[in-house]
Write a protein that holds these residues in place. Sequence first.
Motif, PDB file in Angstrom:
ATOM      1  N   ARG A 364       0.832  -1.199   0.000  1.00 12.44           N
ATOM      2  CA  ARG A 364       0.000   0.000   0.000  1.00 12.44           C
ATOM      3  C   ARG A 364       0.871   1.254   0.000  1.00 12.44           C
ATOM      4  O   ARG A 364       0.555   2.236  -0.676  1.00 12.44           O
ATOM      5  N   GLU A 370      -5.005  -0.196  -2.939  1.00 16.25           N
ATOM      6  CA  GLU A 370      -5.771   0.968  -2.513  1.00 16.25           C
ATOM      7  C   GLU A 370      -6.205   0.809  -1.057  1.00 16.25           C
ATOM      8  O   GLU A 370      -6.163  -0.279  -0.488  1.00 16.25           O
ATOM      9  N   ARG A 371      -6.660   1.889  -0.450  1.00 17.46           N
ATOM     10  CA  ARG A 371      -6.911   1.897   0.988  1.00 17.46           C
ATOM     11  C   ARG A 371      -8.297   1.406   1.384  1.00 17.46           C
ATOM     12  O   ARG A 371      -8.542   1.158   2.552  1.00 17.46           O
ATOM     13  N   GLY A 375     -10.639  -2.927  -4.553  1.00 17.83           N
ATOM     14  CA  GLY A 375      -9.892  -3.208  -5.770  1.00 17.83           C
ATOM     15  C   GLY A 375     -10.515  -4.270  -6.648  1.00 17.83           C
ATOM     16  O   GLY A 375     -10.594  -4.109  -7.867  1.00 17.83           O
TER      17      GLY A 375
END
Length: 413
Positions: A364, A370-371, A375
């Motif tokens: 990350r 992605e946070r 995804g």
Amino acid sequence: MNRTEVLEYITNRENSRVEFKRDDCQPDSLAKEMAALLNRKGGVILLGVEDDGEISGLTRSRTATEEWVMNIARQNLQPGTNPVWTCLEIEQGKEVGIIEFAADSLGKPYKARRGNAWVTFTRVGSTSREATREEEGRLYQAARIIRYETKMVHNTEFDDFDHARIKNYFQHVLKRAAPAQTENANWRQLLLNSDLLIADEGMVGASVAGLLLFGKNPNRQVPQAGVTAVAFLNTVKQYDTGDEEIIRGPLVSRISKRGRSIEKGVIDRTVDFVERNMGSIAHLEGGRRRRKKAYPMDAVREAVVNAVAHRDYSHEGTDIEVSLYSDRLEIISPGQLPNGMTVEKMREGVVRMARNQLLKEILRDYGYIERYGMGVRNRIIESVRRNNGTEPDLVEEETRFLVRLWKRSPAIG
């Protein structure tokens, strides 16, 4: 559970989630089946059904059988548990006891009493057997009692790291001050604080995650660290291939101050392999026939990153497989999904759990992940739908997880 469901189980015979048992079996024998089902993904024991599916029925009262079952579940299992108990009359005068175990049991690994010993059992098809050391380790990992990624790799040391890549991570990715190259003691302490080095019983060595991410030659100590990529010419595996590559080395790329790759790692090299071998498909744009890449690159990248980040590294000696066929792309990572994760939850993007938390966090940092845990839904499913109108396959199997992207052009009128 109702009578129809019980009869369906009996018709379909024993399998990885269904066991038939007489109610006069020994307590250790029943406890073994309980532990094996709990250590897999739950299941059902039908008490009063013979191995061949004949209904023999209970030989004692419902109350007495229930008490016997519950005592075994609490006293002959470690940790003890409370299964769901039901008793139904399936044939005239013949009752069957139903013992149900949930799929998301959190006490793994469950051990069953065998004489004076406690033994871990697992389910393979319709058979319950003693777990191997590797299988038991994966159960501890699934329960998050241990994390394989932070296990110390013996006979490793600070010099097994690619120092330029480590320095690059702290300075250009995290944008923080790092010790001078000659300050080995300070570097060791920094890596210990980051779980890239592990101290264990007076010894210090690289963690599995540390080697995977930043090792000079990760496969020397962690043979399962890598990707086998092959481009086949048709729709099946065959000896004739268009391209193939055994991709080894650290997972992450070394990047410049501006974020550009200077020296590519396994993830980016795997994505490059797919891009150069994927070919193109035809589509209509404003009434004109155009060509575009067979698969959207954000979907390819997400699938590769997920395979690397979430695979079960306790499956030793097994690479991630990337296979390009004339009609599809398949990415296979060893191991099942982590506890609590399902394909349905992945599709919805509602679960943000990871088997390899340290790997995930560092990937990350690099921007690979992605946070918000969306995804799969956004970068794979939606982007593939937009690209060619197909639906990706997400398939969990006994010992692996498969992502399949289809190469099919929309109909052109």
